[in-house]
Motif scaffolding. Structure first.
Motif, PDB file in Angstrom:
ATOM      1  N   PHE A 146       0.719  -0.893  -0.149  1.00 21.92           N
ATOM      2  CA  PHE A 146       0.197  -0.055  -0.011  1.00 21.92           C
ATOM      3  C   PHE A 146       1.009   1.121   0.280  1.00 21.92           C
ATOM      4  N   MET A 153      -1.859   8.405   5.095  1.00 24.93           N
ATOM      5  CA  MET A 153      -2.227   6.674   4.969  1.00 24.93           C
ATOM      6  C   MET A 153      -1.803   6.512   6.002  1.00 24.93           C
ATOM      7  N   VAL A 175      -1.416   3.064   7.131  1.00 22.49           N
ATOM      8  CA  VAL A 175      -1.404   1.473   6.961  1.00 22.49           C
ATOM      9  C   VAL A 175      -1.671   1.036   8.129  1.00 22.49           C
ATOM     10  N   VAL A 210      -7.225   3.158   4.614  1.00 19.54           N
ATOM     11  CA  VAL A 210      -7.078   1.272   5.123  1.00 19.54           C
ATOM     12  C   VAL A 210      -7.653   0.198   4.796  1.00 19.54           C
ATOM     13  N   ASP A 211      -7.681  -0.841   3.796  1.00 22.41           N
ATOM     14  CA  ASP A 211      -8.254  -1.654   4.024  1.00 22.41           C
ATOM     15  C   ASP A 211     -10.680  -1.448   3.510  1.00 22.41           C
ATOM     16  N   SER A 235     -10.207   6.290   0.625  1.00 29.40           N
ATOM     17  CA  SER A 235      -9.591   4.956   1.119  1.00 29.40           C
ATOM     18  C   SER A 235      -9.023   3.828  -0.220  1.00 29.40           C
TER      19      SER A 235
END
Length: 181
Positions: free
Chosen positions: A4, A63, A65, A88-89, A106
């Motif tokens: 990512f 971002m 992660v 994220v996710d 996202s």
């Protein structure tokens, strides 16, 4: 996880190349595959402190992660008042509604695609134990809508994102990460 961050780094570099700008990427060195980590996925205070350090260095998009630690980063971004987040996710606009106003978008793991594909393979007698790799092409990853922050993304940039996605799917634009091997 680093896949990512590699994608985020590549996206910033591509934006700079296309627009003649210079983006400063904090917290991740793609070439060295090293970056800033909190050491766990649970301690939100660590995420908040790390994100605050990035904000103090001028970060305007973060971002995280980091699983639940990312909520600490979201708290730091919200407190700063001028920082947006890339979740994220899952779609953080929906899954972390307290932070929805600062969620730009996202990067999503589309787990349902993996489940569907695996069940379909099994039902057709074609199941293997090979690792499932989610891609844009197979619908295993995706980008969430911009929701309430759509006005921050120009029509040209939105069209460019669609163009890049199509280029990645077609194979004309190859995205590489040591973590995807």
């Amino acid at each position: 996880m680093s896949i990512f961050m590699d994608g985020f780094a590549d996206g910033a570099a591509k934006y700079d190349a296309d627009n003649g700008t210079t983006t400063t990427l904090l917290g991740w060195d793609k070439a060295a595959q090293t970056g800033s980590f909190t050491g766990d996925f649970e301690n939100q205070a660590n995420g908040q402190n790390l994100a605050k350090g990035f904000i103090d260095q001028g970060a305007d998009v973060i971002m995280p992660v980091a699983g639940p630690v990312g909520l600490g980063a979201a708290a730091a971004a919200q407190e700063a008042g001028n920082v947006k987040l890339v979740g994220v996710d899952a779609d953080w606009f929906l899954t972390a509604p307290d932070y929805a106003p600062i969620v730009l978008t996202s990067v999503m793991k589309e787990i349902s695609a993996a489940v569907y594909d695996t069940i379909e393979q099994a039902s057709n007698g074609k199941f293997t134990s090979d690792p499932y790799v989610g891609t844009l092409e197979n619908g295993g990853i995706g980008l969430a809508p911009f929701h309430d922050n759509e006005s921050l993304v120009s029509a040209d940039l939105s069209a460019k994102l669609d163009e890049l996605k199509a280029s990645i799917i077609s194979g004309d634009l190859v995205v590489e990460s040591p973590s995807s091997n």
